[in-house]
Motif scaffolding. Structure first.
Motif, PDB file in Angstrom:
ATOM      1  N   THR A 146       0.840  -1.194   0.000  1.00  0.00           N
ATOM      2  CA  THR A 146       0.000   0.000   0.000  1.00  0.00           C
ATOM      3  C   THR A 146       0.871   1.238   0.000  1.00  0.00           C
ATOM      4  N   ASP A 147       0.482   2.229  -0.803  1.00  0.00           N
ATOM      5  CA  ASP A 147       1.179   3.512  -0.831  1.00  0.00           C
ATOM      6  C   ASP A 147       0.143   4.617  -0.644  1.00  0.00           C
ATOM      7  N   ALA A 148       0.438   5.557   0.256  1.00  0.00           N
ATOM      8  CA  ALA A 148      -0.482   6.659   0.519  1.00  0.00           C
ATOM      9  C   ALA A 148      -0.533   7.646  -0.635  1.00  0.00           C
ATOM     10  N   ASN A 149       0.418   7.512  -1.565  1.00  0.00           N
ATOM     11  CA  ASN A 149       0.475   8.386  -2.734  1.00  0.00           C
ATOM     12  C   ASN A 149       0.516   7.518  -3.994  1.00  0.00           C
ATOM     13  N   ALA A 150       1.173   7.983  -5.034  1.00  0.00           N
ATOM     14  CA  ALA A 150       1.375   7.167  -6.238  1.00  0.00           C
ATOM     15  C   ALA A 150       2.424   6.096  -5.953  1.00  0.00           C
ATOM     16  N   ILE A 151       2.379   5.013  -6.736  1.00  0.00           N
ATOM     17  CA  ILE A 151       3.387   3.961  -6.594  1.00  0.00           C
ATOM     18  C   ILE A 151       3.886   3.538  -7.968  1.00  0.00           C
ATOM     19  N   ASP A 152       5.203   3.361  -8.053  1.00  0.00           N
ATOM     20  CA  ASP A 152       5.835   2.840  -9.267  1.00  0.00           C
ATOM     21  C   ASP A 152       6.411   1.480  -8.932  1.00  0.00           C
ATOM     22  N   LEU A 153       6.009   0.457  -9.669  1.00  0.00           N
ATOM     23  CA  LEU A 153       6.501  -0.895  -9.441  1.00  0.00           C
ATOM     24  C   LEU A 153       7.779  -1.116 -10.240  1.00  0.00           C
ATOM     25  N   GLY A 154       8.810  -1.616  -9.565  1.00  0.00           N
ATOM     26  CA  GLY A 154      10.045  -1.977 -10.243  1.00  0.00           C
ATOM     27  C   GLY A 154       9.937  -3.404 -10.762  1.00  0.00           C
ATOM     28  N   THR A 155      10.955  -4.195 -10.555  1.00  0.00           N
ATOM     29  CA  THR A 155      10.907  -5.603 -10.961  1.00  0.00           C
ATOM     30  C   THR A 155      10.103  -6.392  -9.946  1.00  0.00           C
ATOM     31  N   VAL A 156       9.059  -7.058 -10.426  1.00  0.00           N
ATOM     32  CA  VAL A 156       8.173  -7.812  -9.542  1.00  0.00           C
ATOM     33  C   VAL A 156       8.098  -9.252 -10.019  1.00  0.00           C
ATOM     34  N   ASN A 157       8.429 -10.183  -9.133  1.00  0.00           N
ATOM     35  CA  ASN A 157       8.283 -11.613  -9.392  1.00  0.00           C
ATOM     36  C   ASN A 157       7.550 -12.227  -8.209  1.00  0.00           C
ATOM     37  N   VAL A 158       6.297 -12.584  -8.427  1.00  0.00           N
ATOM     38  CA  VAL A 158       5.441 -13.091  -7.356  1.00  0.00           C
ATOM     39  C   VAL A 158       4.854 -14.429  -7.786  1.00  0.00           C
ATOM     40  N   GLY A 159       5.061 -15.451  -6.957  1.00  0.00           N
ATOM     41  CA  GLY A 159       4.587 -16.786  -7.295  1.00  0.00           C
ATOM     42  C   GLY A 159       3.120 -17.011  -7.017  1.00  0.00           C
ATOM     43  N   GLY A 160       2.513 -16.116  -6.224  1.00  0.00           N
ATOM     44  CA  GLY A 160       1.098 -16.232  -5.918  1.00  0.00           C
ATOM     45  C   GLY A 160       0.348 -15.011  -6.387  1.00  0.00           C
ATOM     46  N   ALA A 161      -0.426 -14.417  -5.470  1.00  0.00           N
ATOM     47  CA  ALA A 161      -1.234 -13.247  -5.793  1.00  0.00           C
ATOM     48  C   ALA A 161      -0.553 -11.963  -5.324  1.00  0.00           C
ATOM     49  N   LEU A 162      -0.892 -10.867  -5.986  1.00  0.00           N
ATOM     50  CA  LEU A 162      -0.353  -9.542  -5.663  1.00  0.00           C
ATOM     51  C   LEU A 162      -1.499  -8.555  -5.514  1.00  0.00           C
ATOM     52  N   THR A 163      -1.472  -7.772  -4.433  1.00  0.00           N
ATOM     53  CA  THR A 163      -2.443  -6.699  -4.237  1.00  0.00           C
ATOM     54  C   THR A 163      -1.686  -5.393  -4.063  1.00  0.00           C
ATOM     55  N   VAL A 164      -1.982  -4.422  -4.919  1.00  0.00           N
ATOM     56  CA  VAL A 164      -1.364  -3.097  -4.847  1.00  0.00           C
ATOM     57  C   VAL A 164      -2.459  -2.072  -4.665  1.00  0.00           C
ATOM     58  N   SER A 165      -2.350  -1.280  -3.600  1.00  0.00           N
ATOM     59  CA  SER A 165      -3.327  -0.229  -3.317  1.00  0.00           C
ATOM     60  C   SER A 165      -2.598   1.098  -3.196  1.00  0.00           C
ATOM     61  N   SER A 166      -3.149   2.137  -3.810  1.00  0.00           N
ATOM     62  CA  SER A 166      -2.529   3.457  -3.734  1.00  0.00           C
ATOM     63  C   SER A 166      -3.594   4.532  -3.714  1.00  0.00           C
ATOM     64  N   SER A 167      -3.171   5.744  -3.342  1.00  0.00           N
ATOM     65  CA  SER A 167      -4.052   6.911  -3.430  1.00  0.00           C
ATOM     66  C   SER A 167      -3.617   7.807  -4.579  1.00  0.00           C
ATOM     67  N   GLY A 168      -2.786   7.255  -5.465  1.00  0.00           N
ATOM     68  CA  GLY A 168      -2.314   7.951  -6.652  1.00  0.00           C
ATOM     69  C   GLY A 168      -2.161   6.965  -7.788  1.00  0.00           C
TER      70      GLY A 168
END
Length: 208
Positions: A144-166
């Motif tokens: 979670t990011d209270a502002n905008a978020i930029d994702l770099g390199t992401v490797n996830v074997g399951g599920a991913l949840t990204v929450s932001s206010s930007g």
């Protein structure tokens, strides 16, 4: 017992075992031996680097850090309280989960690696730089990011949840084997534009 240390320069921890630790320095903090803190470990390097557990064993009950470039490897479950890094932040566990009870303020890039375990960072964080995530297992990764978020390199074997206010963007390649859930608080979501984005399935809520 409880240990408090104030050092006018940098400090290298040769070995320490304590119930709690409050370490404040005017220089960098490193370790050349085992660090074992049962409860809260606080490291404040007054704007200098912090490097712990990279070639040693470091275990904390909870972790509070404030420095420039911060690199911490923990041999057990990592629980982060209110913490900040003004340069690159690298947090790694030796195949254990990463969680938080306080917010993270990271001015530069952030990299989080929990082996095959969960990453749960759902406080009102502020990741100003790209956030890279690694989880080789099928466990959930939440950021979670209270502002905008930029994702770099992401490797996830399951599920991913990204929450932001930007906005939600990516500057690195994204691979999510399971469901990717993206919520930007009504702001734009732009992924895979100049990068590679691969999801098992996707659920998104944004503007454009």
């Amino acid at each position: 017992g409880d240990v408090t240390i104030h050092d006018g320069g940098g400090i290298d921890i040769s070995s320490i075992t304590a119930d709690s630790l409050n370490l404040i320095t005017a220089g960098g903090i490193t370790d050349s031996g085992a660090v074992a803190i049962t409860n809260l470990a606080k490291f404040n390097s007054t704007g200098n680097s912090i490097v712990l557990g990279d070639a040693t064993t470091a275990n904390f009950g909870t972790l509070d850090f404030a420095g420039s470039a911060v690199t911490i490897t923990e041999g057990s479950h990592m629980m982060i309280t209110d913490s900040e890094a003004t340069e690159a932040l690298v947090l790694t566990t030796i195949n254990n989960k990463i969680e938080q009870s306080g917010r993270i303020d990271a001015i530069s890039t952030s990299s989080l690696n929990a082996g095959a375990n969960t990453i749960t960072l759902t406080q009102a964080n502020d990741f100003a730089g790209a956030v890279s995530l690694s989880n080789t297992g099928t466990n959930l990764v939440q950021v979670t990011d209270a502002n905008a978020i930029d994702l770099g390199t992401v490797n996830v074997g399951g599920a991913l949840t990204v929450s932001s206010s930007g906005t939600i963007t990516d500057s690195g390649n994204l691979t999510v084997v399971g469901l990717a859930t993206l919520a930007s608080g009504g702001n734009a979501i732009t992924l895979g534009d100049g990068t590679t984005a691969a999801f098992g399935s996707i659920d998104f809520s944004g503007s454009t």
